[in-house]
Scaffold this active site. Structure first.
Site, PDB file in Angstrom:
ATOM      1  N   ASP A  14       0.817  -1.211   0.000  1.00  0.00           N
ATOM      2  CA  ASP A  14       0.000   0.000   0.000  1.00  0.00           C
ATOM      3  C   ASP A  14       0.854   1.266   0.000  1.00  0.00           C
ATOM      4  OD1 ASP A  14      -2.411  -1.442   0.048  1.00  0.00           O
ATOM      5  OD2 ASP A  14      -2.351  -1.609   2.226  1.00  0.00           O
ATOM      6  N   ARG A  47      -0.269   2.921  16.823  1.00  0.00           N
ATOM      7  CA  ARG A  47      -0.629   3.921  15.825  1.00  0.00           C
ATOM      8  C   ARG A  47      -0.512   5.360  16.336  1.00  0.00           C
ATOM      9  NH1 ARG A  47       0.752   0.120  12.991  1.00  0.00           N
ATOM     10  NH2 ARG A  47      -0.690  -0.959  11.623  1.00  0.00           N
ATOM     11  N   ASP A  58      -7.165   1.598  11.310  1.00  0.00           N
ATOM     12  CA  ASP A  58      -5.964   2.435  11.337  1.00  0.00           C
ATOM     13  C   ASP A  58      -6.169   3.796  10.701  1.00  0.00           C
ATOM     14  OD1 ASP A  58      -4.526   0.584  12.726  1.00  0.00           O
ATOM     15  OD2 ASP A  58      -3.549  -0.291  10.978  1.00  0.00           O
TER      16      ASP A  58
END
Length: 365
Positions: free
Chosen positions: A13, A92, A121
């Site tokens: 990604d 995160r 996320d």
């Protein structure tokens, strides 16, 4: 010169985000990898791919800070979200904050992340970015284009982006010092038994030692500070707990998880150290807290886990919860012994100078 900063893992990604941003007119592309305990080969792969893609690349070592400022608070709160020790979730916020600080200091015109529109996320990352760099826009090309993995692979091959290893990957794995998450492929099917090959930190039932091991964890003010009398730093004690508990197969989690956007998904995790340290902490806390404190802290811990799962690390309510939790931790000092055997874990002993247990008052003798 328009400058895009990509929060970069080196996976499929984020790799395709680089050429996509160039197509959107960004002349300057920077990539930043926040190291919270990923495998060294993942860090190296991200650096190598950034070099191939000709980006300005940086790696920020945040492992010690992550251990002390994120993993340890999770221990204080006995963090558990329906059986999940929040390994990915608590990483995160620090990734987002470090990226925001880096973007501000390097003059980024936009932040770019590779989160899809189906996971949690996207919220966790963007909350931190918007909090610490509210004036810098966020671009999420995978989510905004609703891009599929097959489309990304085809696009990467067309533009010459390096994705060889990602293309061959069967599982999607996220790893930090607090745990591993493994998903994708047939693992998405709740009726599919996970193969042994997905596990790296924990022994299976057969491979685990045939004899139990008792390990003693020492705490000071809620902080685990030693294992079997040997002192460790926050990062080291988590790594040691991972090693010992993983050896005995403790910490495999196979669960149905309810994501923030309403999807119910099957998730597999390995969190041996987290499971051991939280179990030991919880046992010690039960020894030193009053009945009313214990009853209330169960509710506080549940609320803490909900906020942490959502990535709301700096929410005012989280600050309120942390204030109560910190007050309780001032008496969570002592030792807890845990017996590990074939995936099982049992607290066997606990002691503390703050213990509320009185033999004289409680004994039948």
């Amino acid at each position: 010169m328009k400058h895009a900063l990509i929060i970069f893992s080196g996976g499929l990604d984020t790799t395709v985000c680089v050429p996509l941003m160039r197509e959107q007119g960004f002349e300057r592309i920077s990539t930043v990898c926040i190291d919270v305990g990923q495998p060294s080969e993942d860090i190296s792969q991200a650096t190598e791919r950034a070099q191939i893609l000709k980006t300005e690349h940086a790696v920020i070592d945040a492992k010690e800070e992550f251990a002390s400022q994120h993993c340890f608070p999770a221990i204080y709160a006995n963090a558990d979200y329906y059986g999940y020790p929040l390994s990915t979730a608590i990483a995160r916020p620090i990734i987002a904050r470090k990226a925001a600080e880096f973007g501000i200091s390097h003059g980024a015109d936009a932040f770019v992340h590779g989160c899809t529109g189906k996971g949690n996320d996207q919220f966790r990352i963007e909350y931190g970015l918007r909090l610490f760099a509210p004036d810098i826009p966020i671009i999420a090309p995978i989510r905004e284009g609703n891009l599929t993995r097959s489309w990304e692979i085809e696009y990467a091959e067309r533009v010459g982006a390096p994705i060889g290893q990602s293309k061959d990957k069967i599982w999607s794995i996220d790893e930090n010092v607090w745990g591993r998450s493994i998903e994708g492929g047939r693992l998405e099917d709740p009726n599919y038994a996970p193969p042994e090959e997905i596990f790296q930190w924990t022994n299976g039932f057969v491979a685990a030692p045939g004899e139990p091991q008792e390990v003693t964890v020492s705490f000071e003010n809620g902080n685990p500070v030693a294992v079997d009398g040997k002192p460790f730093s926050p990062l080291q004690i988590i790594q040691e707990a991972n090693r010992i508990a993983g050896l005995h197969g403790v910490g495999r989690i196979d669960m149905m998880e309810d994501r923030m956007i309403g999807l119910k998904v099957r998730e597999n995790y390995e969190c041996p150290g987290a499971m051991l340290l939280v179990a030991a902490h919880k046992a010690l806390e039960a020894l030193v807290t009053t009945h009313a404190e214990r009853r209330f802290k169960v509710l506080v811990d549940q609320q803490w886990a909900e906020l942490a799962y959502q990535g709301l690390w700096w929410d005012p309510f989280m600050e309120d919860l942390n204030a109560f939790i910190a007050s309780v931790q001032s008496r969570v000092s002592g030792e807890v012994s845990v017996r590990l055997f074939k995936g099982g874990m049992q607290v066997t002993r606990r002691s503390s100078p703050w213990a509320l247990y009185s033999e004289a008052a409680a004994s039948f003798d």
